[in-house]
Design a protein around this motif. Sequence first.
Motif, PDB file in Angstrom:
ATOM      1  N   ASP A  53      61.122  53.159   7.739  1.00  0.00           N
ATOM      2  CA  ASP A  53      60.316  52.082   7.163  1.00  0.00           C
ATOM      3  C   ASP A  53      59.684  51.231   8.268  1.00  0.00           C
ATOM      4  O   ASP A  53      58.525  50.808   8.158  1.00  0.00           O
ATOM      5  CB  ASP A  53      61.180  51.202   6.263  1.00  0.00           C
ATOM      6  CG  ASP A  53      61.543  51.885   4.948  1.00  0.00           C
ATOM      7  OD1 ASP A  53      60.874  52.879   4.607  1.00  0.00           O
ATOM      8  OD2 ASP A  53      62.488  51.425   4.274  1.00  0.00           O
TER       9      ASP A  53
ATOM     10  N   LYS B 146      56.696  53.025   9.653  1.00  0.00           N
ATOM     11  CA  LYS B 146      55.548  52.937   8.744  1.00  0.00           C
ATOM     12  C   LYS B 146      54.850  51.591   8.878  1.00  0.00           C
ATOM     13  O   LYS B 146      53.621  51.511   8.923  1.00  0.00           O
ATOM     14  CB  LYS B 146      56.010  53.128   7.291  1.00  0.00           C
ATOM     15  CG  LYS B 146      56.504  54.515   6.953  1.00  0.00           C
ATOM     16  CD  LYS B 146      57.030  54.544   5.517  1.00  0.00           C
ATOM     17  CE  LYS B 146      57.665  55.878   5.171  1.00  0.00           C
ATOM     18  NZ  LYS B 146      58.246  55.868   3.801  1.00  0.00           N
TER      19      LYS B 146
ATOM     20  N   ASP C 254      51.803  46.230   1.106  1.00  0.00           N
ATOM     21  CA  ASP C 254      52.252  46.396  -0.284  1.00  0.00           C
ATOM     22  C   ASP C 254      52.257  47.871  -0.670  1.00  0.00           C
ATOM     23  O   ASP C 254      53.141  48.343  -1.393  1.00  0.00           O
ATOM     24  CB  ASP C 254      51.348  45.616  -1.245  1.00  0.00           C
ATOM     25  CG  ASP C 254      51.591  44.107  -1.186  1.00  0.00           C
ATOM     26  OD1 ASP C 254      52.630  43.694  -0.638  1.00  0.00           O
ATOM     27  OD2 ASP C 254      50.732  43.349  -1.690  1.00  0.00           O
ATOM     28  N   GLY C 255      51.253  48.592  -0.173  1.00  0.00           N
ATOM     29  CA  GLY C 255      51.113  50.001  -0.519  1.00  0.00           C
ATOM     30  C   GLY C 255      52.229  50.873   0.019  1.00  0.00           C
ATOM     31  O   GLY C 255      52.458  51.978  -0.494  1.00  0.00           O
ATOM     32  N   LEU C 256      52.949  50.390   1.025  1.00  0.00           N
ATOM     33  CA  LEU C 256      54.070  51.162   1.572  1.00  0.00           C
ATOM     34  C   LEU C 256      55.279  51.155   0.642  1.00  0.00           C
ATOM     35  O   LEU C 256      56.165  51.996   0.771  1.00  0.00           O
ATOM     36  CB  LEU C 256      54.485  50.594   2.937  1.00  0.00           C
ATOM     37  CG  LEU C 256      53.472  50.698   4.078  1.00  0.00           C
ATOM     38  CD1 LEU C 256      54.022  50.009   5.316  1.00  0.00           C
ATOM     39  CD2 LEU C 256      53.138  52.152   4.378  1.00  0.00           C
ATOM     40  N   ARG C 257      55.310  50.187  -0.262  1.00  0.00           N
ATOM     41  CA  ARG C 257      56.440  50.031  -1.188  1.00  0.00           C
ATOM     42  C   ARG C 257      57.769  49.943  -0.434  1.00  0.00           C
ATOM     43  O   ARG C 257      58.765  50.585  -0.795  1.00  0.00           O
ATOM     44  CB  ARG C 257      56.467  51.173  -2.213  1.00  0.00           C
ATOM     45  CG  ARG C 257      55.208  51.241  -3.074  1.00  0.00           C
ATOM     46  CD  ARG C 257      55.347  52.203  -4.228  1.00  0.00           C
ATOM     47  NE  ARG C 257      54.124  52.245  -5.023  1.00  0.00           N
ATOM     48  CZ  ARG C 257      53.790  51.339  -5.948  1.00  0.00           C
ATOM     49  NH1 ARG C 257      54.599  50.324  -6.189  1.00  0.00           N
ATOM     50  NH2 ARG C 257      52.664  51.460  -6.632  1.00  0.00           N
ATOM     51  N   VAL C 258      57.734  49.139   0.618  1.00  0.00           N
ATOM     52  CA  VAL C 258      58.924  48.911   1.435  1.00  0.00           C
ATOM     53  C   VAL C 258      59.482  47.526   1.105  1.00  0.00           C
ATOM     54  O   VAL C 258      58.727  46.556   1.045  1.00  0.00           O
ATOM     55  CB  VAL C 258      58.581  48.988   2.936  1.00  0.00           C
ATOM     56  CG1 VAL C 258      59.751  48.511   3.787  1.00  0.00           C
ATOM     57  CG2 VAL C 258      58.199  50.409   3.314  1.00  0.00           C
ATOM     58  N   ARG C 259      60.769  47.461   0.884  1.00  0.00           N
ATOM     59  CA  ARG C 259      61.404  46.178   0.595  1.00  0.00           C
ATOM     60  C   ARG C 259      61.983  45.596   1.879  1.00  0.00           C
ATOM     61  O   ARG C 259      62.855  46.215   2.508  1.00  0.00           O
ATOM     62  CB  ARG C 259      62.511  46.347  -0.445  1.00  0.00           C
ATOM     63  CG  ARG C 259      62.017  46.827  -1.795  1.00  0.00           C
ATOM     64  CD  ARG C 259      63.123  46.775  -2.829  1.00  0.00           C
ATOM     65  NE  ARG C 259      63.581  45.413  -3.049  1.00  0.00           N
ATOM     66  CZ  ARG C 259      64.540  45.082  -3.925  1.00  0.00           C
ATOM     67  NH1 ARG C 259      65.142  46.030  -4.639  1.00  0.00           N
ATOM     68  NH2 ARG C 259      64.906  43.834  -4.067  1.00  0.00           N
TER      69      ARG C 259
ATOM     70  N   CYS D 209      56.505  39.187   4.760  1.00  0.00           N
ATOM     71  CA  CYS D 209      57.911  39.359   4.389  1.00  0.00           C
ATOM     72  C   CYS D 209      58.420  38.151   3.605  1.00  0.00           C
ATOM     73  O   CYS D 209      59.134  38.306   2.607  1.00  0.00           O
ATOM     74  CB  CYS D 209      58.767  39.549   5.638  1.00  0.00           C
ATOM     75  SG  CYS D 209      58.505  41.126   6.473  1.00  0.00           S
TER      76      CYS D 209
ATOM     77  N   GLN E 272      57.844  38.192  -0.146  1.00  0.00           N
ATOM     78  CA  GLN E 272      58.392  39.272  -0.960  1.00  0.00           C
ATOM     79  C   GLN E 272      59.614  38.804  -1.745  1.00  0.00           C
ATOM     80  O   GLN E 272      60.482  38.122  -1.210  1.00  0.00           O
ATOM     81  CB  GLN E 272      58.757  40.473  -0.081  1.00  0.00           C
ATOM     82  CG  GLN E 272      57.607  41.003   0.753  1.00  0.00           C
ATOM     83  CD  GLN E 272      56.359  41.284  -0.074  1.00  0.00           C
ATOM     84  OE1 GLN E 272      56.388  42.111  -0.996  1.00  0.00           O
ATOM     85  NE2 GLN E 272      55.279  40.605   0.246  1.00  0.00           N
TER      86      GLN E 272
END
Length: 226
Positions: free
Chosen positions: A38, A41, A60-65, A101, A104
Motif C-alpha cells: 500500500d 502504491k 481515493d482510487g487506491l482504496r487504501v485505508r 489521511c 479519512q
Amino acid sequence: MCATSCDIVDFDSNGDNASFERKQFLHRNGSIENVRMDAEKILEVLGQDSPELDFRLALDGLRVRPSAFLVREVLYWMLKGINCENKGRCAKLAYKFFLWCGQQEGYWHTANSYHLVLQIFAACDEFQAMWRLVDEMIEKGFPATARTFHILICTCGEAGFARKLVMKFIKSKSFNYRPFRHSYNAILHCLLVLNEYRLIEWVYRQMLLDGLSFDVLTYNIVYVTC
C-alpha cells in the motif's frame, strides 16, 4: 543531501522508539507485506506530481485505508528521499498526503506522524510551515514534547534562531502541560545533546527567574557542562 542535522528517528506518541513494536504488531497480524504494498502504491501516486493530477481523487482510487503504520511508512520513505533538487516538492507532497489521511474515516494522526512531517519540513527548510504544524499539533491535543523541541532546535538553531526558538517554546501553551521543571529539564537535555552550552546557561537563568530551584537532573546538565 540537503537535510537537517537531526537524525531520522522513528518515535511514537510516548517518545519511545516505535520500530520494534511496529514490527511485532505487523508480524502478528500478517500484514507487513500489505502495508509495504500500500505504501508503494501511495508513493507511486505521489511521484506523479503534475498540475493536472487531483491527488485526493487519485489516492481515493487506491482504496487504501490509512493506519498509523502505513502513514509512518510513507512519510519515512519520503523523508529518506529528500535531496537538494526535490525538497520543495517533497514538502508539498508530504503535507498533501498528511491532510488526505486526516480526512479519512476511522483514522487519527499520532504524535509520531506529526513529528515525521516536522522532520520533512525541516529537511526542506520550510521553517514557517514547521511552526504552523506545531500550532496545529497542539490544537489537536498533542502537547509539544522533548522530541518536538529537538526537531525544532536542531533545525532552527542552524538558521540562527536558537535563542528566539527556546524563548518561544518556553512561552508556548504546550510548555506547561507537565510540571514546569520537567519541561525545562527536557529542553536542557536537548541542548546538551546538541552541544549548545551557551544556551544551556541562558535557559538555566530563565528557570531561576521563574522561581524554580534545580534538581539532580538539572545539576547534572548545568554544572557538569560549566
